[in-house]
Design a protein around this motif. Structure first.
Motif, PDB file in Angstrom:
ATOM      1  N   THR A 149     136.473  21.570 -26.138  1.00  0.00           N
ATOM      2  CA  THR A 149     135.872  21.186 -27.029  1.00  0.00           C
ATOM      3  C   THR A 149     136.071  21.422 -28.609  1.00  0.00           C
ATOM      4  OG1 THR A 149     134.075  19.594 -25.333  1.00  0.00           O
ATOM      5  CG2 THR A 149     134.255  19.864 -27.666  1.00  0.00           C
ATOM      6  N   LEU A 150     135.680  22.660 -28.880  1.00  0.00           N
ATOM      7  CA  LEU A 150     135.911  23.579 -29.506  1.00  0.00           C
ATOM      8  C   LEU A 150     136.943  24.796 -29.984  1.00  0.00           C
ATOM      9  CD1 LEU A 150     132.142  23.451 -30.932  1.00  0.00           C
ATOM     10  CD2 LEU A 150     133.453  22.013 -32.530  1.00  0.00           C
ATOM     11  N   PHE A 151     137.064  25.475 -28.675  1.00  0.00           N
ATOM     12  CA  PHE A 151     138.699  26.261 -28.981  1.00  0.00           C
ATOM     13  C   PHE A 151     139.618  26.037 -27.987  1.00  0.00           C
ATOM     14  CE2 PHE A 151     134.957  28.517 -29.448  1.00  0.00           C
ATOM     15  CZ  PHE A 151     135.008  29.714 -30.368  1.00  0.00           C
ATOM     16  N   GLY A 152     139.387  24.694 -27.609  1.00  0.00           N
ATOM     17  CA  GLY A 152     140.584  23.855 -26.983  1.00  0.00           C
ATOM     18  C   GLY A 152     141.631  24.904 -26.771  1.00  0.00           C
ATOM     19  N   LYS A 153     142.477  25.599 -26.561  1.00  0.00           N
ATOM     20  CA  LYS A 153     143.934  26.190 -25.985  1.00  0.00           C
ATOM     21  C   LYS A 153     143.856  27.073 -25.065  1.00  0.00           C
ATOM     22  CE  LYS A 153     149.066  25.805 -25.990  1.00  0.00           C
ATOM     23  NZ  LYS A 153     149.337  24.245 -25.382  1.00  0.00           N
ATOM     24  N   ASN A 154     144.057  27.213 -23.877  1.00  0.00           N
ATOM     25  CA  ASN A 154     143.808  27.475 -22.186  1.00  0.00           C
ATOM     26  C   ASN A 154     142.757  28.560 -22.997  1.00  0.00           C
ATOM     27  OD1 ASN A 154     146.670  27.543 -22.885  1.00  0.00           O
ATOM     28  ND2 ASN A 154     147.042  29.344 -24.058  1.00  0.00           N
ATOM     29  N   SER A 155     141.321  27.632 -22.405  1.00  0.00           N
ATOM     30  CA  SER A 155     139.670  27.744 -22.410  1.00  0.00           C
ATOM     31  C   SER A 155     138.836  27.027 -21.154  1.00  0.00           C
ATOM     32  CB  SER A 155     139.990  27.890 -23.747  1.00  0.00           C
ATOM     33  OG  SER A 155     139.527  26.179 -24.315  1.00  0.00           O
ATOM     34  N   SER A 156     140.368  26.354 -20.205  1.00  0.00           N
ATOM     35  CA  SER A 156     139.193  25.795 -19.355  1.00  0.00           C
ATOM     36  C   SER A 156     138.672  26.301 -18.286  1.00  0.00           C
ATOM     37  CB  SER A 156     140.808  25.180 -18.231  1.00  0.00           C
ATOM     38  OG  SER A 156     141.439  26.107 -17.946  1.00  0.00           O
ATOM     39  N   ALA A 157     138.866  28.549 -18.029  1.00  0.00           N
ATOM     40  CA  ALA A 157     137.995  28.971 -17.614  1.00  0.00           C
ATOM     41  C   ALA A 157     136.832  30.164 -18.625  1.00  0.00           C
ATOM     42  CB  ALA A 157     138.927  29.674 -16.775  1.00  0.00           C
ATOM     43  N   GLY A 158     137.183  30.055 -19.644  1.00  0.00           N
ATOM     44  CA  GLY A 158     136.228  30.703 -21.042  1.00  0.00           C
ATOM     45  C   GLY A 158     137.090  31.301 -22.034  1.00  0.00           C
ATOM     46  N   ALA A 159     136.372  32.060 -22.906  1.00  0.00           N
ATOM     47  CA  ALA A 159     137.186  31.894 -23.916  1.00  0.00           C
ATOM     48  C   ALA A 159     136.689  33.158 -24.778  1.00  0.00           C
ATOM     49  CB  ALA A 159     137.548  31.453 -25.720  1.00  0.00           C
ATOM     50  N   LEU A 160     137.472  34.589 -25.445  1.00  0.00           N
ATOM     51  CA  LEU A 160     137.221  35.373 -25.434  1.00  0.00           C
ATOM     52  C   LEU A 160     137.399  35.751 -27.064  1.00  0.00           C
ATOM     53  CD1 LEU A 160     138.850  38.057 -22.810  1.00  0.00           C
ATOM     54  CD2 LEU A 160     136.452  37.754 -23.208  1.00  0.00           C
ATOM     55  N   ASN A 161     136.612  35.395 -27.948  1.00  0.00           N
ATOM     56  CA  ASN A 161     136.515  35.053 -29.227  1.00  0.00           C
ATOM     57  C   ASN A 161     136.222  36.830 -29.835  1.00  0.00           C
ATOM     58  OD1 ASN A 161     136.347  33.838 -32.020  1.00  0.00           O
ATOM     59  ND2 ASN A 161     134.407  34.132 -31.396  1.00  0.00           N
ATOM     60  N   VAL A 162     137.641  36.821 -30.416  1.00  0.00           N
ATOM     61  CA  VAL A 162     137.306  38.273 -30.821  1.00  0.00           C
ATOM     62  C   VAL A 162     136.910  38.816 -32.623  1.00  0.00           C
ATOM     63  CG1 VAL A 162     138.870  41.003 -30.710  1.00  0.00           C
ATOM     64  CG2 VAL A 162     139.009  39.389 -28.544  1.00  0.00           C
ATOM     65  N   VAL A 163     136.069  39.569 -33.537  1.00  0.00           N
ATOM     66  CA  VAL A 163     136.262  39.454 -34.340  1.00  0.00           C
ATOM     67  C   VAL A 163     136.165  40.620 -35.059  1.00  0.00           C
ATOM     68  CG1 VAL A 163     134.421  38.506 -36.955  1.00  0.00           C
ATOM     69  CG2 VAL A 163     134.367  37.266 -33.796  1.00  0.00           C
ATOM     70  N   THR A 164     137.015  40.783 -36.235  1.00  0.00           N
ATOM     71  CA  THR A 164     137.285  42.668 -36.382  1.00  0.00           C
ATOM     72  C   THR A 164     136.531  42.177 -37.582  1.00  0.00           C
ATOM     73  OG1 THR A 164     139.146  41.477 -37.928  1.00  0.00           O
ATOM     74  CG2 THR A 164     139.682  42.050 -35.446  1.00  0.00           C
ATOM     75  N   GLY A 165     136.160  43.357 -38.133  1.00  0.00           N
ATOM     76  CA  GLY A 165     136.158  43.460 -39.072  1.00  0.00           C
ATOM     77  C   GLY A 165     136.061  43.146 -41.144  1.00  0.00           C
ATOM     78  N   LYS A 166     135.577  42.821 -41.709  1.00  0.00           N
ATOM     79  CA  LYS A 166     136.304  42.108 -42.888  1.00  0.00           C
ATOM     80  C   LYS A 166     135.825  42.795 -44.142  1.00  0.00           C
ATOM     81  CE  LYS A 166     135.183  36.838 -43.078  1.00  0.00           C
ATOM     82  NZ  LYS A 166     134.752  35.770 -43.512  1.00  0.00           N
ATOM     83  N   PRO A 167     136.216  42.576 -45.168  1.00  0.00           N
ATOM     84  CA  PRO A 167     136.778  43.514 -46.970  1.00  0.00           C
ATOM     85  C   PRO A 167     134.976  43.072 -46.913  1.00  0.00           C
ATOM     86  CG  PRO A 167     138.470  41.967 -46.084  1.00  0.00           C
ATOM     87  CD  PRO A 167     137.458  41.851 -45.442  1.00  0.00           C
ATOM     88  N   ASP A 168     134.613  44.397 -47.754  1.00  0.00           N
ATOM     89  CA  ASP A 168     133.009  44.404 -48.718  1.00  0.00           C
ATOM     90  C   ASP A 168     132.954  44.325 -49.844  1.00  0.00           C
ATOM     91  OD1 ASP A 168     130.837  44.906 -49.400  1.00  0.00           O
ATOM     92  OD2 ASP A 168     130.265  47.122 -47.959  1.00  0.00           O
TER      93      ASP A 168
END
Length: 763
Positions: A149-168
């Protein structure tokens, strides 16, 4: 323009932009939903939310958890997250991740993964491009079950949402670390954040260098294989020209040059004889065969050289209280790999390589409502374009005693272009302060067009059977489909500390194309080169609790998930070839439990449990070598209905204890102990020789740092009890007969006890 020059120009563009906006420049992300500083924040629903308020089965791996367990890539996540599985292969193109036992393992360029990897909002189109060394990771969200619904592409089994550090935006900083461990494992990392304009613009640059000796020795030349040699950089610019607008630019590039990934031999058939009369047993007599074998005797090369990079621009702005988000991204992936699959010092199959280049462009546009309103929603549009061009070559004598340097061989040239367009949305209606209804949809249109051309390898006297085939140019292969996937649910907030939910989700993965080396006209003409779309249906219910004045966090999820027409790859040891098919139906059901206990100041205890009961129905695959009619083999085929999925342990769990306390007035010490267990599993359907017994891994870390966090040193150990395990077990190439087979295995450094030391500084 070369790939390296493209990376240079992308980096130059980021730096030029930073210079031009330094005089202007607060990020305006989607509105936060009741988040406080001591809570775990996730973006599993495309907005920042407290994990305990999210009606999704999601767990979070923090940067500290990854560091404490020395996890440096997605392929190691199964060692710390019980719901994730990883199956190894001779190259990254064949490796695969699974969630709740479901995942795609495939060499065909026309089949996409069932577990999606998303990095800073950008979906990664090819599974191989997801296997990279972690660099400046803030957290990884493991989203279980269909996320279309929200992640769409290639996520029929699940998703790994990787978040990297942002500038301060408010404070410049620099941190660096260096470590050394067993197998001459050296890792260098550094991250710097520079304020360009206080509160308005900042730049963040991170990089890493990793190098380690191989754990496998080739007795022919002494070369160390299955090593590590990689580096990468990532640059980010965060610019906030006003209180309601932010611009976030990211560029990254990385390389991995490994002599990988070779299998060692566990056992051989004494009856296996090669084209020149040599037996496999005699050729490998110098090795100590078995589960602990760390030697190979081969004449071919093993290597995996890959380059990955890209750039993205995320713009957030508020309009009438709504947040408009645009994410535009371009990425490239290149790989050149080879393996010597025969496992002996003869040119049976001495060349088995691939050169692949992938390019992708994505555009996502979202509109997000403010949090806390009676109706909350996220709606958007998504566009994905991908082009994959590859060339594979296979060469050797196989079973033919050709004189001198003569050989059999094939070359396959293929390309596939994929387009995916979608409209999506999710609405949460708060009927009361406690009761909410959830509805979501994704309307997807997908098209794939491919070309396939197999020729006789220049210089070869004939085609390579099984691994290749006679010259063949396939007609243009096409697959198109339109689908409506959706989500329905109810959420009940019983109290500020207790939430329950129930959802039904229909997931989707588009049609696939058979692009394997051994594709035939018979397959194409019969319409079997196009695999049907993969449909997932998931019934899920969960409870999220925070108890005893926040001392205990306890989350429980139950699920029942089915997959219709799962796109599966099977291997026939007797035919030495791969086949693609739609499995009739897969079922995975079970429960997941996550708990965090904070009994006293400084002490954190946590545990995660995954009970996953999988079953396959209506799938017919090749028999394993030596399988009899009484064991279900009929005409070389077996119906594996009722069997568990391969490499899908029924039980997996982790336990973690972390304690930290001040030492005097200047120092602080901490200790971390973690244990992971995975129960018995099979890598081949019904084949007892591919069984990996259950095993547990114990990791530990002792750290000492100054109380201001500036300087620190750690001693770490992994697999302290030296518990050996294989990440894949299969029949050896041509080492099969009607009565049985010899077997090979893939081993990683995690299967052995290792120690090391790490130093770090922060300013």
């Amino acid at each position: 323009m070369t790939y390296r020059r493209k990376a240079f120009w992308m980096g130059s563009a980021v730096l030029a932009l930073s210079a031009s906006v330094a005089a202007h420049a607060q990020e305006a992300p989607a509105p936060a939903d009741d988040v406080s500083g001591d809570e775990i924040v996730v973006t599993a629903q495309k907005r920042e939310q407290n994990l305990q308020k999210v009606p999704v089965s999601v767990s979070v791996l923090s940067a500290a958890a990854l560091a404490d367990n020395r996890v440096s890539g997605l392929e190691q996540l199964s060692l710390v997250s019980p719901s994730i599985g990883f199956t190894n292969s001779a190259n990254t193109r064949g490796q695969g991740l699974s969630i709740r036992g479901i995942g795609t393992l495939n060499f065909s360029d026309g089949v996409e993964p069932s577990v999606s990897t998303v990095i800073d909002g950008v979906v990664i189109g090819r599974s191989a491009a997801s296997f990279f060394d972690f660099n400046d990771i803030e957290r990884i969200e493991v989203l279980r079950g269909p996320q279309g619904t929200l992640f769409g592409k290639n996520s029929s089994a699940g998703a790994l949402n990787v978040v990297t550090g942002k500038p301060d935006l408010n404070e410049s900083s620099l941190e660096a670390s260096a470590s050394y461990g067993t197998f001459d494992d050296v890792r260098l990392k550094a991250t710097g954040s520079l304020v360009l304009d206080q509160g308005r613009a900042a730049l963040r640059i991170s990089g890493f260098r990793s190098k380690a000796d191989g754990i496998i020795t080739n007795t022919v030349n002494g070369e160390k294989l299955n090593d590590n040699d990689s580096w990468g950089v990532r640059g980010k610019l965060l610019f906030e020209p006003s209180d309601v607008t932010s611009i976030y630019v990211i560029g990254d590039y990385g390389e991995s040059n490994r002599n990988c990934c070779v299998s060692t031999v566990r056992s051989v058939l004494p009856t296996t004889v090669y084209y020149n009369g040599d037996t496999r047993a005699d050729l490998l007599a110098g090795q100590t065969l078995g589960p602990l074998n760390r030697e190979v005797t081969i004449d071919g090369d093993y290597f995996n050289h890959q380059k990955t990079g890209g750039a993205s621009v995320e713009i957030n702005t508020e309009l009438g209280g709504q947040t408009i988000t645009s994410i535009t991204a371009y990425r490239e992936f290149k790989v050149f790999d080879n393996n010597d699959p025969d496992g002996v010092p003869l040119p049976v199959v001495s060349l088995n390589n691939a050169r692949q280049k992938q390019q992708q462009f994505t555009q996502e546009l979202r509109l997000t409502s403010p949090a806390g309103e009676p109706i909350e929603y996220v709606v958007g549009l998504f566009y994905f374009w991908q082009d994959v061009v590859s060339q594979t070559q296979v060469k050797g004598k196989l079973v033919v005693n050709l004189p001198g340097d003569l050989y059999l061989g094939n070359q396959v040239d293929r390309d596939i272009t994929t387009k995916n367009v979608a409209a999506f949305g999710q609405v949460t209606g708060h009927l009361t302060d406690s009761l909410s209804l959830i509805g979501g949809f994704r309307l997807t249109s997908e098209q794939a067009v491919a070309h396939f051309d197999r020729t006789i390898l220049p210089g070869a006297v004939a085609a390579m059977p099984s691994l290749g085939g006679p010259a063949y140019v396939a007609p243009t292969l096409k697959a198109t489909d339109t689908d409506l996937s959706y989500k329905l649910g109810v959420q009940y907030q019983a109290s500020p500390d207790v939430m329950a939910y129930a959802t039904y989700t229909r997931g989707y993965k588009g049609p696939a194309l058979n692009m394997l080396n051994n594709l035939t006209a018979v397959t194409v003409d019969a319409g079997l080169a196009v695999l049907r779309p993969e449909i997932a249906r998931n019934w899920e219910a969960g409870v999220r609790t925070t108890l005893f004045d926040r001392m205990l966090t306890l989350n429980v999820t139950g699920f029942y998930e089915t997959f219709t027409d799962f796109q599966a790859q099977t291997y026939s040891a007797l035919l030495t070839s791969f086949q693609l098919t739609n499995a009739g139906k897969l079922i995975t059901k079970g429960a997941e439990v996550e708990a965090i206990l904070r009994p006293v100041d400084g002490l954190n205890l946590s545990g995660n449990l995954a009970f996953t009961d999988t079953e396959v129905r209506g799938l017919v695959v090749s028999c394993y070598a030596g399988q009899t009619a009484a064991q279900g083999c009929v005409g070389g085929r077996q119906d594996v209905t009722g069997e568990a999925l391969t490499n899908a342990p029924k039980w997996a769990w982790t336990l973690n204890a972390n304690y930290g306390a001040d030492i005097g007035s200047t120092l602080r010490g901490s200790a971390n102990l973690a244990f992971t267990y995975r129960s018995k599993t099979l890598f081949g359907y019904r084949d007892p020789n591919t069984a990996q017994p259950g095993y547990g891994l114990l990791n530990g870390r002792l750290s000492l740092e100054t109380q201001d966090g500036r300087y620190g040193v750690s001693l770490f150990g992994k697999n302290l009890t030296n518990k050996h395990f294989a990440s894949f077990i299969g029949a050896g190439l041509l080492d099969t007969s009607a009565t049985g087979a010899g077997y090979t295995q893939l081993l990683t450094p995690d299967a052995f006890r290792t120690f090391g030391v790490e130093g770090r500084v922060r300013f």
